[in-house]
Design a protein around this motif. Structure first.
Motif, mmCIF file in Angstrom:
data_model
loop_
_atom_site.group_PDB
_atom_site.id
_atom_site.type_symbol
_atom_site.label_atom_id
_atom_site.label_comp_id
_atom_site.label_asym_id
_atom_site.label_seq_id
_atom_site.Cartn_x
_atom_site.Cartn_y
_atom_site.Cartn_z
ATOM 1 N N CYS A 53 -4.509 -0.817 -0.164
ATOM 2 C CA CYS A 53 -3.776 -0.115 -1.274
ATOM 3 C C CYS A 53 -4.773 0.789 -2.047
ATOM 4 N N ALA A 100 2.065 1.733 -3.491
ATOM 5 C CA ALA A 100 1.204 2.333 -4.336
ATOM 6 C C ALA A 100 0.604 3.693 -4.015
ATOM 7 N N SER A 142 -0.545 -8.141 -4.200
ATOM 8 C CA SER A 142 -1.413 -8.469 -2.934
ATOM 9 C C SER A 142 -1.501 -9.910 -3.231
ATOM 10 N N THR A 158 -0.689 -3.384 -8.045
ATOM 11 C CA THR A 158 -0.770 -3.638 -6.544
ATOM 12 C C THR A 158 -1.785 -4.838 -6.161
ATOM 13 N N ALA A 184 0.798 -1.189 0.036
ATOM 14 C CA ALA A 184 -0.135 -0.032 0.027
ATOM 15 C C ALA A 184 0.844 1.091 0.195
#
Length: 297
Positions: free
Chosen positions: A136, A81, A111, A107, A78
């Motif tokens: 994110c 991002a 993940s 992202t 996150a």
């Protein structure tokens, strides 16, 4: 040999100080709103630096402390991002949200890969993946403040929206009920925006009074919703009373002034303070962008 002893009559009492210190966090929100408003008036670079701080507080302070599998990895994704979208927007100096949308695809893939690489049996996979994806999305939302700043006369709606967030944060420290202080905060946001437009020519010439009130009020309303969401999480997280187990060689529970035992604060409780400081800016960013572009840009 480990020995456990249970004392009759002992019960876990959750100390009042284990909850989020709302006064300090609320004042921090008001102060941070003022700093971001001054940074926006000074230039986009300073505002980008302030927003990077908000993203850091949200990811490394809140997401990393969540009680879910691979929470630290989720916080890192996150953070990448949010800072990536922020740097992209600042470099291009554009007012669209293309960088925010562009970073979400990679992202999401990252993940999923992180969940596949976990070595703990991937317990709580759905919860952990949902945390990563949500983190994110929320981490890139503050970039909307910078995108709004880069639009025509964007410093005005940014300042007005931050006025709304700061007013709600300031009212959050009042010693009244939650609903009353948030209503007071939204009213302060509306009155403050109207007074600012009517008393300053440089703002009144760029933004009509009604538009200023709408932007500040709705930004304050979303900040109040963010405070309510964090309070709900804190209330649900509060552990229930249970017998205290004392392990030989381990640190004993703390004692209050009346001699009663106090349970140690669980690891996830530390997430609420960073969330309380950062989430109002995250939640208010989209509505500030949309209303700012409609009424001002």
């Amino acid at each position: 040999m480990e020995l456990l002893s249970f004392r009759r009559g002992w019960a876990v009492r959750v100390c009042k100080h284990s909850k989020v210190p709302s006064v300090h966090a609320s004042l921090a929100v008001a102060a941070l709103a003022g700093v971001l408003a001054l940074a926006s008036a000074s230039g986009g670079a300073l505002l980008a630096g302030g927003l990077a701080l908000v993203i850091l507080i949200f990811t490394l302070g809140g997401v990393a402390a969540a009680r879910a599998g691979a929470a630290r990895w989720s916080a890192g994704i996150a953070l990448a991002a949010g800072l990536g979208a922020l740097g992209w927007t600042w470099t291009e100096g554009g007012s669209d949200l293309t960088p925010m949308a562009a970073v979400l695809g990679p992202t999401l893939v990252a993940s999923i890969v992180v969940q596949l690489l976990r070595r703990d049996g991937r317990a709580g996979l759905t919860t952990s993946l949902a945390l990563s994806v949500t983190a994110c999305v929320l981490a890139v939302l503050p970039v909307a403040w910078l995108a709004l700043r880069e639009s025509g006369d964007g410093e005005y709606p940014v300042g007005l929206a931050l006025l709304g967030v700061g007013a709600v944060g300031l009212a959050e420290s009042l010693p009244v009920s939650r609903a009353v202080r948030r209503l007071i905060g939204v009213l302060l946001a509306a009155l403050g925006a109207g007074a600012l437009v009517l008393t300053t020519d440089w703002v009144g010439d760029a933004v009509p009074a009604v538009s200023a009130v709408v932007v500040a009020t709705f930004a304050g309303l979303l900040a109040a919703v963010a405070f309510a969401a964090v309070d709900r999480l804190a209330d649900e997280f509060t552990p229930q009373p249970q017998p205290v187990a004392v392990q030989v060689g381990a640190a004993a529970p703390a004692e209050t002034g009346d001699g009663a035992e106090v349970a140690a604060v669980p690891r996830g409780a530390g997430a609420f303070l960073p969330l309380r400081v950062s989430l109002p800016f995250v939640a208010a960013a989209p509505v500030a962008y949309v209303l700012g572009r409609i009424f001002v840009g």
